[in-house]
Design a protein around this motif. Sequence first.
Motif, PDB file in Angstrom:
ATOM      1  N   GLN A 321       0.722  -1.133   0.060  1.00 25.43           N
ATOM      2  CA  GLN A 321      -0.072   0.152   0.058  1.00 25.43           C
ATOM      3  C   GLN A 321       0.786   1.238  -0.164  1.00 25.43           C
ATOM      4  O   GLN A 321       0.430   2.128  -0.690  1.00 25.43           O
ATOM      5  N   TYR A 325       1.093   4.207  -2.815  1.00 25.37           N
ATOM      6  CA  TYR A 325       0.860   5.792  -2.583  1.00 25.37           C
ATOM      7  C   TYR A 325       1.807   6.445  -2.862  1.00 25.37           C
ATOM      8  O   TYR A 325       1.765   7.582  -3.390  1.00 25.37           O
ATOM      9  N   GLU A 329       2.298   9.693  -5.503  1.00 25.78           N
ATOM     10  CA  GLU A 329       2.852  11.178  -5.275  1.00 25.78           C
ATOM     11  C   GLU A 329       3.856  11.401  -5.792  1.00 25.78           C
ATOM     12  O   GLU A 329       4.177  12.710  -6.173  1.00 25.78           O
ATOM     13  N   LEU A 454      -6.833   5.176  -2.296  1.00 26.63           N
ATOM     14  CA  LEU A 454      -5.584   5.094  -1.665  1.00 26.63           C
ATOM     15  C   LEU A 454      -4.616   6.125  -1.721  1.00 26.63           C
ATOM     16  O   LEU A 454      -3.590   6.467  -0.904  1.00 26.63           O
ATOM     17  N   ARG A 455      -4.935   7.336  -2.587  1.00 33.24           N
ATOM     18  CA  ARG A 455      -4.491   8.556  -2.646  1.00 33.24           C
ATOM     19  C   ARG A 455      -4.923   9.375  -1.654  1.00 33.24           C
ATOM     20  O   ARG A 455      -4.225  10.302  -0.942  1.00 33.24           O
ATOM     21  N   ARG A 458      -5.081   6.167   4.144  1.00 36.36           N
ATOM     22  CA  ARG A 458      -4.211   5.091   4.531  1.00 36.36           C
ATOM     23  C   ARG A 458      -5.038   4.214   5.045  1.00 36.36           C
ATOM     24  O   ARG A 458      -5.777   4.595   6.108  1.00 36.36           O
ATOM     25  N   HIS A 492      -4.774  10.898   4.680  1.00 36.98           N
ATOM     26  CA  HIS A 492      -3.261  11.261   4.772  1.00 36.98           C
ATOM     27  C   HIS A 492      -2.807  12.398   5.328  1.00 36.98           C
ATOM     28  O   HIS A 492      -1.793  12.308   5.795  1.00 36.98           O
TER      29      HIS A 492
END
Length: 496
Positions: A321, A325, A329, A454-455, A458, A492
């Motif tokens: 995971q 991410y 990013e 997922l962006r 978490r 996040h």
Amino acid sequence: MMLTWELSLILLAVLLILWFLKQLWSRRHFPPGPLPLPIIGSIWRTGTGLGEDILIKLAKQYGNIYTIWIGHYPIVILSGYQAVKEGLIKYSEEFSGRPVTNFFKQTLKRKGLVLSNGHTWKQQRKFGVVTMRKLGLGKKGMEQQIKEEAHWLVDTFARAKGQPLDPLLPIMNAVSRVICVLSFGYRLSLEDEKFREIIEAVEFILKYCTTVVHFLGELFPWLIMRLPGPQHKALSFTQLVLSFAKTEVAKHKECQTLHEPQDFIDFYLLQIEKSNGDPTSTYNEENLSECIFDLFVAGTETTAITLQWALLLMVANPDIQDKVYKEMEDVLGPSHSICYEDRKRLPYTNAVIHEVLRVKYALPIGIPRRCVKDVNMHGFIIPKGTFVIPDLRSVLLDPKQWRKPREFNPQNFLDQDGNFMPREDFLPFGAGHRVCLGEQMAKMELFFFFTKLLRTFRLQLPEGVTEKEINKEPVMGLAFHPHPFKLCAIPHYDSS
């Protein structure tokens, strides 16, 4: 008197033995398989449901082309990449038919996209492919609709404020709303009572197809429908979905001349008009209603299940995971609005999604086919009319193709330089003439839903739950879905 009864029983036993031997002789040209017993066929070996590994185990014993019997009906199984590829591509035309069970023959009448055959299927299929393109499948039209549902799904997760939530209902709702937009041109939600009834009906129909009652109904249809049981509820639920589709068709007909075609129903009604007077046309409202039924059944369950597996595997593999991410990013930055073309810039993320589809394939088998002409395959005669099942699960877990096939490993789809690597042996959507019509839409949904979640969050286990407690074994049924689980979606910006 006693002697007469004894002679009668002996005669009956002899006749049964002779009938059984005759059946075995008539089946000698079929591929090998478990010994078929009178009435029950091979059920003594396979059971009434298809366990996760039963067909793969049978292939190890009988070879990659073998036969099982449901009652007196032969079913030829193609197992492993080479056999399935040959069946679906080399014999694509010969295996292009679709078997129709007694239940669906009674309810869906061999119409629509999935269960139709011959000229009807060819027309409906051609229309479906062309219309999907017109609706923007793979283009910005459908892409924008899916992105909007991904935003809605993120908002739903966010409302949990980091507390444990069951992702099943939000995911089912998001995927179903995509089908609604595609079919009807507008969204429905779980707050809509009629929509809830439709989702409940589809889920019940799918579960019913795995029951002993359904199996007995295929062997003894004249008896089962005269007895009480879930078969009547399944029948009424099928009619409920068809009735809902017909109501939507009627609404569209009232507004048909007010706008350009916007959805599947609009385009189909236009096709009916264009085909008016053509004696070969199969475009009619009954076929349209059953096409809508097919879109809901085929377009919701498998995609929703795959996304559930994806989230569960991310919770169980936090290191993977984190890599997903970080890639998003690093490549996209925090402000970039993701588009479907970005998958080419995100090789690791793309590999993770493909690996979920592979290792947690949502179906126990591929959708059955039917021989439309005699086939000689590897010296075995497969007669016209025989059911043929391509075991797609066996392809995705084929140890000759995949290193440690039962392990979740995104490296299966990456080359030595970390570039995404397409593979011919990746066949979750089938191949050939009957390849899944919704393949592209399903891939888009999985990409947008997965990356958006997922962006933004978490995903982690609720407090007090350890990774060892995660049950990664599937719940057996017509589809293999995960056991119920909860997760916490932590934004996040809160976890930094």
